[in-house]
Design an enzyme around this catalytic site. Structure first.
Site, short mmCIF file in Angstrom:
data_model
loop_
_atom_site.label_atom_id
_atom_site.label_comp_id
_atom_site.label_asym_id
_atom_site.label_seq_id
_atom_site.Cartn_x
_atom_site.Cartn_y
_atom_site.Cartn_z
N GLU A 16 3.85 1.90 -5.96
CA GLU A 16 3.68 3.21 -5.71
C GLU A 16 2.11 3.87 -6.21
O GLU A 16 2.05 3.74 -7.23
CB GLU A 16 4.67 4.33 -6.03
N ASP A 19 -2.20 1.77 -3.79
CA ASP A 19 -3.21 1.57 -2.66
C ASP A 19 -4.65 2.28 -2.98
O ASP A 19 -5.60 1.53 -2.54
CB ASP A 19 -2.39 1.99 -1.13
N SER A 51 6.67 15.57 22.55
CA SER A 51 7.48 14.78 21.63
C SER A 51 8.94 15.14 21.64
O SER A 51 9.29 16.46 22.04
CB SER A 51 7.19 15.14 19.90
N SER A 108 7.55 7.17 5.85
CA SER A 108 6.29 6.87 6.70
C SER A 108 6.22 7.28 8.14
O SER A 108 5.98 6.35 9.06
CB SER A 108 5.54 5.49 6.53
N SER A 109 6.83 8.54 8.67
CA SER A 109 7.28 8.73 9.83
C SER A 109 5.70 8.95 10.60
O SER A 109 5.38 8.86 11.66
CB SER A 109 7.97 10.18 10.04
N ASP A 153 0.99 2.71 4.22
CA ASP A 153 1.72 2.95 5.36
C ASP A 153 1.28 2.13 6.64
O ASP A 153 2.12 1.66 7.45
CB ASP A 153 1.81 4.45 5.52
N TYR A 203 0.06 15.01 -4.34
CA TYR A 203 -0.56 13.69 -4.14
C TYR A 203 -2.08 13.88 -4.32
O TYR A 203 -2.46 12.68 -5.06
CB TYR A 203 -0.33 13.38 -2.70
#
Length: 360
Positions: A16, A19, A51, A108-109, A153, A203
């Site tokens: 985690e 990346d 959607s 990771s939608s 992702d 983040y």
């Protein structure tokens, strides 16, 4: 012509916040994902997006710029904008989305949506390399949506394969498939129902801390630092952030070796070490996540750790079959009894990566 594309969500087994530090990670694609159906009309100057999970339709101009479209449709607009910057000409049309990736669960939608949209929009304009598409999706999320994510992702979704984990090297972007032979053991995804919120600033602050650490150490990224270089950093918090990244990279490589030899006990121990590092050094877990991981291990899992950028989301656990049954039956009530939302426990396996179906 209607083009339909599918892209899966992902679980990161270990690795985690490595990346964007040019490090290593070991994710797998899931068997849930996002479908994108695109009808190209040719005429007009926009794509009309709808959607199944959202009310109403959103108009995305083909010449959209960052800030024009906000909310869930900004991910689609970001893809349109990033493709144009990549010299890909897009026709006007209608785009319909449907997803079964839980939003906010750390699965990771957003990347599933981006990758499905990119495949649907580019199916008729010539194939783009999967890694190139991942970079385009990352640019859409970083520079249009404004979330400073790495490539994990998107690479997971686009390169995924059944019964396979992916050892990703984010310096070279090499993808090394690692067989995931579960046998009688079970992978469990435990949704904490604590929304996974990494775009709100935390983040970004973790990423900035890593950049400060690399600058103080005189290296381009923490990938270039020695394993114990974190000790040289002056600030205690920055030392902890760097220590997580440096030790996590080693854990990922050791975890890939453990999977190759089907040593699930060793793999689980590395998961537990990763969870402790995310909790204590990187400070990205929350009480509900910590309790879920601890309870899964107490009920017999080899190991358990949060997956995703942090501050909520999902815990992934690897357990023998008997322990998995105990986790399914007992863990939700124990966590709810401590005052947290009642989690759900689902068995998961690696699924197929993103792909296109033409002429629906």
């Amino acid at each position: 012509m209607t083009v339909r594309a599918y892209a899966p969500g992902r679980v990161n087994l270990i690795g985690e916040h490595t990346d964007y530090n040019d490090g290593f990670a070991l994710p797998m694609a899931l068997q849930v994902g996002t479908d994108a159906e695109f009808d190209a009309t040719g005429a007009g100057s926009a794509i009309i997006v709808s959607s199944a999970q959202e009310e109403g339709a959103v108009t995305v101009p083909l010449d959209t710029m960052p800030g024009d479209v906000t909310g869930w449709a900004s991910y689609v607009a970001g893809c349109v904008w990033a493709l144009r910057g990549h010299d890909v000409d897009l026709p006007a049309g209608t785009l319909r989305l449907r997803s079964d990736v839980p939003v906010g669960a750390g699965l990771s939608s957003s990347a599933a949506l981006e990758c499905a949209v990119l495949l649907a929009l580019t199916a008729s304009s010539g194939a783009l390399d999967r890694t190139e598409l991942a970079r385009i999706a990352q640019r859409a999320e970083n520079d249009y949506v404004g979330a400073p994510t790495g490539l994990l992702d998107q690479m997971s979704s686009l390169h995924g394969a059944e019964d396979t984990a992916l050892l990703l090297d984010f310096r070279t972007l090499a993808v090394d498939p690692v067989p995931l032979r579960l046998g009688d053991d079970v992978l469990l995804a435990i949704d904490s129902y604590t929304p996974h919120q990494h775009a709100a600033g935390e983040y970004r602050r973790r990423r900035e801390a890593c950049e400060r650490a690399a600058a103080e150490l005189g290296v381009d990224s923490l990938r270039d630092a020695a394993d114990d270089d974190w000790k040289r950093l002056a600030d205690a918090e920055t030392r902890r952030r760097a220590r997580h990244v440096l030790t996590e990279n080693r854990r990922v490589l050791d975890a890939a070796d453990a999977l190759r030899s089907a040593d699930h006990a060793a793999f689980g121990a590395l998961m537990n070490d990763s969870q402790a590092s995310m909790r204590d050094d990187f400070a990205i877990t929350v009480p509900a996540i910590d309790l879920i991981a601890e309870t899964a291990v107490a009920l017999g899992a080899y190991g358990a750790r949060m997956t995703g950028g942090g501050f909520g989301g999902t815990v992934i656990a690897l357990a023998p079959a008997d322990a998995a049954r105990s986790i399914v039956e007992e863990l939700p009530a124990r966590v709810a009894g401590a005052g947290h939302p009642t989690p759900t426990v689902t068995s998961v396996r690696p699924g197929r990566g993103a792909h296109v179906i033409v002429d629906v």
